[in-house]
Design an enzyme around this catalytic site. Structure first.
Site, PDB file in Angstrom:
ATOM      1  N   HIS B 114      38.605  48.756  45.394  1.00 22.15           N
ATOM      2  CA  HIS B 114      37.149  48.617  45.357  1.00 22.15           C
ATOM      3  C   HIS B 114      36.617  49.399  46.569  1.00 22.15           C
ATOM      4  O   HIS B 114      37.288  49.473  47.599  1.00 22.15           O
ATOM      5  CB  HIS B 114      36.810  47.133  45.483  1.00 22.15           C
ATOM      6  N   ASP B 193      42.915  42.703  50.175  1.00 22.11           N
ATOM      7  CA  ASP B 193      41.617  42.382  49.596  1.00 22.11           C
ATOM      8  C   ASP B 193      41.885  41.369  48.482  1.00 22.11           C
ATOM      9  O   ASP B 193      42.432  41.714  47.437  1.00 22.11           O
ATOM     10  CB  ASP B 193      40.981  43.663  49.048  1.00 22.11           C
ATOM     11  N   LYS B 219      32.550  34.774  43.932  1.00 25.96           N
ATOM     12  CA  LYS B 219      33.402  35.122  42.804  1.00 25.96           C
ATOM     13  C   LYS B 219      34.258  33.946  42.375  1.00 25.96           C
ATOM     14  O   LYS B 219      35.146  34.071  41.533  1.00 25.96           O
ATOM     15  CB  LYS B 219      34.297  36.312  43.169  1.00 25.96           C
TER      16      LYS B 219
END
Lengths: 137, 401
Positions: B114, B193, B219
């Site tokens: 990302h 991550d 999330k």
């Protein structure tokens, strides 16, 4: 556009027609000006090339453009400006483009609809920077 | 378990909302919304310094949330730094290497990162004249341990990778990757991550063996604006604060400032107290659900949806059939992802179309954009079927068949 309106109404026949058979979707051999723009929403690019004679756009072509809205918009805009004077085309606004598209555009898709107008404006600015401003009205 | 997600009762264009953009942000259960509202209605005060009852209550809840977060990922409370999200967490770590990294040093990332785990490293390398080594993906396995082993060099200082890809949904063999890196040189810093991992599977940072682990509350049923940087105790000394100001100092004089010790140093300024307390409630729900159970459910529905989409002609699936964690990226021949997303929206179905903040990966896949449907705990097979129906309908709008 009313945000509650379903997006389906964007995909009218004339939009799909311009998407599948885009007008002026080609390259010019010797363009007098060209500009490239990117839609930050998706990274899609539109390139517009102009051929100018006596202050008039005598030919125009575009490449790229990803979604149906951006491609149809480029197709309709290039179709609409051919043969018109730079001065006239410079007056073109967001509303003129929306009128050409003749569909409700949801706010998030406005960028797709208006990318080509921005690229066209940049191409004209580039042309005028190189050749000076036309005085043929 | 009966959970209520108030937003799922909404109608979109008169249709039932089918929310399939969970990899971008999940919806919030009533319990989390209530926790936020309860904090503001009954316990609201700033934390850490007030000596009055309300401030003490707020501080206790804040500390309890830190303990819960720590427990959830098998860390210690003093290894947990609250941030505003994964991006800030990664930026704190990248910023800390400003003085430690030298020209010619190497930072390894993967092409599937990302932008949050790519841009900070790319910028650091540019500033310090270091080299950014970008691992390619293996066509079959995704993350390639072999590619990692080949990329490790005596100059490697940092390796940063995501535990689950936000586009492809597949998991990195993170424990093996950490072991491989440690064996090569145990002074290399490892950042994971975990934004798409903590929400999808059990995570044990101690067993993984990384130095840093970053993730976001929103999330995983929690509020917006809250993230976590796990920092292994031994790595804490190497970190430097990114945000300077109030609440992160021991003392300030006209000539000098002494920073707080431990994690406090990284939590400068007024914190998102309500958000962290809401996050505590969210983790409570995930604990009850059981992450191992949720992991299995999401993979099952992911495979189910993959199978349904694979039956539609013209659909190319970019995610693997198995082990996609309910994150399914796909393209439809001749129709731009934005047009698919707009047409699905008319059916009440929310998916993501675009580059998913992973342009290097899009390049590697040879596309500029794609569609992504991502499932979470409240999605059912009925939602997967609605997705398939709507994709077929979109094809009809464009191609008439």
């Amino acid at each position: 556009m009313d945000p509650d309106l379903p997006a389906e109404s964007m995909y009218r026949e004339h939009i799909l027609d311009h998407y599948e058979h885009p007008r002026n979707y080609r390259r010019l051999k010797k363009p007098d000006a060209a500009s490239l723009g990117t839609n930050p929403l998706c990274g899609d690019e539109v390139k517009i090339e102009l051929q100018v004679k006596g202050g008039k756009i005598v030919d125009v072509a575009f490449q790229g453009g990803g979604c149906a809205i951006s491609k149809a918009s480029a197709s309709l805009i290039t179709e609409g400006i051919k043969g018109r004077s730079l001065a006239e085309v410079k007056m073109m606004t967001k509303d003129d483009v929306l009128e050409l598209l003749a569909i409700p555009i949801s706010p998030v898709r406005l960028k797709c609809a208006l990318l080509s107008l921005q690229v066209l404006e940049n191409a004209i600015t580039k042309y005028e920077a190189k050749h000076g401003r036309a005085h043929h009205h | 378990m009966t959970l209520s997600f108030p937003i799922l009762r909404r109608k979109i264009h008169g249709k039932r909302l089918v929310y399939l953009d969970n990899a971008a942000t999940t919806q919030r259960p009533k319990e989390v919304i209530d926790a936020l509202s309860d904090f503001y209605a009954s316990h609201n005060a700033n934390i850490n310094r007030g000596v009055y009852a309300l401030s003490v209550e707020a501080t206790e809840r804040w500390d309890a949330a830190r303990e819960r977060v720590a427990r959830f990922i098998h860390a210690l409370p003093d290894e947990i730094i609250f941030t505003k999200g994964t991006t800030e967490a990664i930026n704190i770590v990248a910023h800390s290497f400003e003085s430690g990294i030298r020209p010619g040093d190497e930072v390894i990332v993967t092409v599937a990162e990302h932008h949050a785990n790519f841009v900070p490293w790319q910028a650091l390398c540019k500033r310090k004249k270091a080299r950014l080594v970008v691992l390619a993906l293996d066509k079959k396995t995704g993350f390639s341990l072999l590619a990692l082993r080949k990329a490790l060099s005596p100059k490697t200082r940092i390796v940063a990778f995501s535990m689950v890809s936000n586009v492809l949904g597949c998991a990195t063999p993170s424990k093996e990757a950490c072991a491989l890196i440690r064996k090569h040189d145990d002074t290399i810093s490892i950042l994971i991550d975990g934004a798409q991992a903590v929400s999808h599977m059990p995570v044990d940072v101690a067993r993984l063996g990384c130095d840093f682990f970053a993730f976001s509350a929103h999330k995983m049923l929690g509020p917006f604006g809250v993230g976590v940087l796990y920092c292994k105790r031994t790595a804490l000394l190497s970190l430097e604060p990114l945000i300077l100001g109030g609440d992160m100092i021991e003392s300030v004089s006209v000539n000098e400032t002494v920073f707080s010790k431990g994690t406090r140093k990284f939590e400068g300024g007024t914190q998102n107290v309500a958000g962290v307390i809401g996050f505590d409630a969210a983790i409570g729900i995930l604990e009850k659900e059981g992450m191992a159970h949720l992991h299995k459910e999401l993979n099952d529905i992911g495979t189910y949806a993959w199978d349904l989409l694979s039956k539609v002609s013209g659909v190319t699936l970019h995610s693997p059939r198995r082990g996609n964690n309910g994150i399914i990226s796909f393209s439809v021949a001749g129709i731009h992802p934005h047009d698919i997303a707009s047409l699905l929206d008319s059916e009440g179905i929310a998916i993501r179309a675009g580059h998913h903040c992973a342009q290097p990966l899009m390049g590697a896949l040879g596309i500029s954009t794609c569609c992504r449907a991502s499932f979470y705990m409240y999605n059912t097979k009925k939602d997967a079927a609605a997705l398939q129906r709507a994709v077929k309908k979109a094809k009809k709008v464009f191609h008439g068949s």
